[in-house]
Design an enzyme around this catalytic site. Sequence first.
Site, PDB file in Angstrom:
ATOM      1  N   TYR A 159       3.004  -0.668   4.096  1.00 39.93           N
ATOM      2  CA  TYR A 159       2.972   0.675   3.503  1.00 39.93           C
ATOM      3  C   TYR A 159       3.076   0.589   1.984  1.00 39.93           C
ATOM      4  O   TYR A 159       2.300   1.216   1.256  1.00 39.93           O
ATOM      5  CB  TYR A 159       4.101   1.513   4.083  1.00 39.93           C
ATOM      6  N   LYS A 207       0.300   1.784  -0.824  1.00 39.44           N
ATOM      7  CA  LYS A 207       0.616   2.802  -1.821  1.00 39.44           C
ATOM      8  C   LYS A 207       0.707   2.212  -3.223  1.00 39.44           C
ATOM      9  O   LYS A 207       0.392   2.879  -4.222  1.00 39.44           O
ATOM     10  CB  LYS A 207       1.918   3.504  -1.449  1.00 39.44           C
ATOM     11  N   PHE A 254       9.542  13.604   1.528  1.00 42.97           N
ATOM     12  CA  PHE A 254       9.098  14.995   1.573  1.00 42.97           C
ATOM     13  C   PHE A 254       8.982  15.428   3.030  1.00 42.97           C
ATOM     14  O   PHE A 254       8.768  14.605   3.920  1.00 42.97           O
ATOM     15  CB  PHE A 254       7.742  15.148   0.878  1.00 42.97           C
TER      16      PHE A 254
END
Length: 263
Positions: free
Chosen positions: A168, A172, A201
Site C-alpha cells: 500500500y 501511494k 478518513f
Amino acid sequence: MKPANRTFIISGACSGLGLATARALHAAGASIALLDLNHVAGEAIVSELGKDTARFWEVDVSETESITAAIAGAAAWVKETGRAIGGVVAAAGVGSAAKLVDGRTGEPVGIEALDFVLNINLRGTLDLLRQALPHMIKTTPTADGERGVLILVSSSAAFDGQPGQVAYAASKGAIASLTLPLARDLARYGIRAVTIAPSLFESAMTARLPEKARKSLERVMEFPVRPGKPEEFASLAMQAVENQMLNGTVIRIDGAMRMPSKM
C-alpha cells in the site's frame, strides 16, 4: 479553473472521498462522469445528481479495456453536452495488510496480493490518466491557457506507513513521487497535477478496520481527534481545481497525525 460547465471524470466515484468530491463539483455546476464497480450505487447517484449532468460507467481500473470503454463513453457524452473535460479525479483505491514474509510461517506473501494493490492504486491511476489526457489536451484552453487539472490520491502511508503496509505504501508513495514529473510533462498543455494525501478518513476502506487498529490510530491523532470527513477532502479537492497555483505538489490532509510504528 471554474468547474461550472465542465465535465469531471472521477474513479472510485460512488463512495467515500470520490463521492464527496463528485457532489462538491456537481454543486459547483460541473457534469460528472462516475466510474466505479458498484453499479447499484452508481445508478442511485445518477438519480440523485440528475441524468442531464451525471452518467455512470461500471469500471474496474485494473482492467485497461474497462477504462477504455468508460473514457470512450464519457468523450461521446462530452460531445453531446459541449461541456469539455475539465479534470480527472483518480480516487479508486484499495488497502492491504500483509508483510512480505509471514512471521508465523516464514513464507513470502503471494505475489498476487501485491499485484492486486499495485494494479488498482498505481497502474489503474496511470492507465486512467493516460487514456483521459488525449481528450483533455484537445480542449480549448481558458483565457489564461488552462485546460484542466488532475487530482490524484496518495496517503499518509506514503510517508509513515505502518507494518504490513509495504504494498500500500509503495503504491501511494509512487503516486506522490510522480506528481511533479506529471505536472512538468503536462505544463505545455496547461494541465495541472495535484496529489492529496489523507490520513485516516471515513471511507468504505477504513470502515473495515478492526476496532483495535482504529483505537491505536486515534491515540496518535493531534487535533481533531477523529477520522477526517469525506467532505473535508472534497473541500481541498475543490481548492485544487480552482486555485491555479496549486500544481506539482502533494498536500497532506491529516490533522498533524503521524502513523505509529506499532499498533
